[in-house]
Design an enzyme around this catalytic site. Sequence first.
Site, PDB file in Angstrom:
ATOM      1  N   LYS A 165       0.846  -1.214   0.000  1.00 51.03           N
ATOM      2  CA  LYS A 165       0.000   0.000   0.000  1.00 51.03           C
ATOM      3  C   LYS A 165       0.876   1.258   0.000  1.00 51.03           C
ATOM      4  CE  LYS A 165      -2.146  -1.463   3.749  1.00 51.03           C
ATOM      5  NZ  LYS A 165      -1.503  -2.790   3.863  1.00 51.03           N
TER       6      LYS A 165
ATOM      7  N   ASP B 150      -1.777   7.016   6.047  1.00 49.37           N
ATOM      8  CA  ASP B 150      -1.668   5.592   6.352  1.00 49.37           C
ATOM      9  C   ASP B 150      -2.615   5.274   7.520  1.00 49.37           C
ATOM     10  OD1 ASP B 150      -0.751   3.056   6.088  1.00 49.37           O
ATOM     11  OD2 ASP B 150       1.204   3.401   7.014  1.00 49.37           O
TER      12      ASP B 150
ATOM     13  N   ARG C 128       6.918  -7.710   2.397  1.00 54.40           N
ATOM     14  CA  ARG C 128       7.711  -7.218   3.540  1.00 54.40           C
ATOM     15  C   ARG C 128       8.340  -8.380   4.290  1.00 54.40           C
ATOM     16  NH1 ARG C 128       4.427  -3.746   6.978  1.00 54.40           N
ATOM     17  NH2 ARG C 128       5.124  -2.068   5.638  1.00 54.40           N
TER      18      ARG C 128
HETATM   19  P1  ADP Z   1       2.062  -1.793   3.327  1.00 50.93           P
HETATM   20  O1  ADP Z   1       2.050  -0.292   3.194  1.00 50.93           O
HETATM   21  O2  ADP Z   1       0.950  -2.478   2.589  1.00 50.93           O
HETATM   22  O3  ADP Z   1       2.165  -2.242   4.769  1.00 50.93           O
HETATM   23  P2  ADP Z   1       4.619  -1.577   1.989  1.00 50.93           P
HETATM   24  O4  ADP Z   1       4.231  -0.876   0.743  1.00 50.93           O
HETATM   25  O5  ADP Z   1       5.291  -0.749   3.058  1.00 50.93           O
HETATM   26  O6  ADP Z   1       3.391  -2.348   2.620  1.00 50.93           O
HETATM   27  O7  ADP Z   1       5.550  -2.812   1.559  1.00 50.93           O
HETATM   28  C1  ADP Z   1       6.562  -3.347   2.408  1.00 50.93           C
HETATM   29  C2  ADP Z   1       7.831  -3.590   1.616  1.00 50.93           C
HETATM   30  O8  ADP Z   1       7.579  -4.652   0.706  1.00 50.93           O
HETATM   31  C3  ADP Z   1       8.271  -2.392   0.769  1.00 50.93           C
HETATM   32  O9  ADP Z   1       9.269  -1.640   1.415  1.00 50.93           O
HETATM   33  C4  ADP Z   1       8.815  -3.011  -0.481  1.00 50.93           C
HETATM   34  O10 ADP Z   1      10.203  -3.207  -0.346  1.00 50.93           O
HETATM   35  C5  ADP Z   1       8.150  -4.367  -0.569  1.00 50.93           C
HETATM   36  N1  ADP Z   1       7.066  -4.418  -1.576  1.00 50.93           N
HETATM   37  C6  ADP Z   1       5.738  -4.293  -1.347  1.00 50.93           C
HETATM   38  N2  ADP Z   1       5.031  -4.456  -2.485  1.00 50.93           N
HETATM   39  C7  ADP Z   1       5.940  -4.694  -3.465  1.00 50.93           C
HETATM   40  C8  ADP Z   1       5.843  -4.962  -4.868  1.00 50.93           C
HETATM   41  N3  ADP Z   1       4.646  -5.040  -5.482  1.00 50.93           N
HETATM   42  N4  ADP Z   1       6.980  -5.156  -5.559  1.00 50.93           N
HETATM   43  C9  ADP Z   1       8.179  -5.129  -4.932  1.00 50.93           C
HETATM   44  N5  ADP Z   1       8.350  -4.878  -3.606  1.00 50.93           N
HETATM   45  C10 ADP Z   1       7.243  -4.666  -2.873  1.00 50.93           C
END
Ligand code: ADP
Length: 339
Positions: free
Chosen positions: A65, A110, A218
Amino acid sequence: MTRVPLMTKESQPEGDDPNLRPAAMNQMIGQREVIERLRIAIDAAKQRGETLGHVLFDGPPGLGKTTFAHCIPNELNVAIDFLSGPTLKAPKDLVPNLTNLQAKQVLFIDEIHRIPKAVEEYLYTAMEDFRIDLILGEGLNARTHNFKLKPFTLIGATTRAGMLSGPLRDRFQIREHLDFYSLAELTQLVQRNASKLNVQIADEAAEFIALRSRGTPRIANNRLRWVRDYAQSRADGKISLAVAEAALKMAGIDRLGMDRQDLRYLETVVRVCGGGPVGIESIAATMNTSSDTLEDEVEPFLLRSELILRTPRGRVATAKAFEHLNIEWPRDHQGRLFE
Ligand code: ADP
């Protein structure tokens, strides 16, 4: 004009490595349909010279996200400002961010499900008409001033779409649900990030780590970083299948990718509560943790893996959960419903 996205602490969940986070949508792995739909909306907004409609992402933690919230402003070539829902206690906490927005800029909130009602209502006119009421002066001299905002795109992220009120949800023109990633996608992510971290990894080792990452980028990144440390300290720095196996075993990660917290949850439901049904608050109290953490971080994977069920009477462990813990399935148990 290219503006560098503003980075604040809230945008970096603990342990995330900014170097591993893709900066553009074409560097993202998986979520092809979401990316395609967003591209259409972004292209259309750019062609018309308009501001992109507000976007809401929902899904379990670690699925991308925040990554999308970083990539969208880059595609639009606009700046981004970050806020975290729990820090917004009153409408006044939003005012500086709203009044300082540049035209077409992105504002990311967020954990938007955690904003209080008053803040949520304040957002309504900001989102819909790009206007807010400002109270100027104090006491008897206080006056309400209707302030016109620059048109902007709000990107909201939530792990609990169900907790968002209807009126707030309806004000997002684009709503996307992020799902868990496939084994092939996570294997690709592990391979790519190993090379970003400058560590050699065997194909079978990348797949082994991906298989134990609960469908979540993650978690895959965290596991990869741990295996890399292990390889450096206990082996020759290269990640072979044997090194990956030994490292994850030492970290207490089982064959389904569950860590100690997941296993404690399962053991609480199965061993302590006889398989359930048991309420989430009781599980949280037994584990000495918060029910929010369990609902956000532990349950989505256990539900998807069919290890637990959510019933109106509480959580119930399935036969698969008993089998996973190597405990006999109690035939006279209420769980026989699921035999
Ligand atoms: P959320 O906001 O849904 O908790 P994040 O966007 O912070 O998740 O994702 C966590 C980590 O996972 C990011 O720092 C990134 O390195 C990796 N990540 C997430 N989605 C992808 C994707 N589609 N492709 C590559 N890496 C991703």
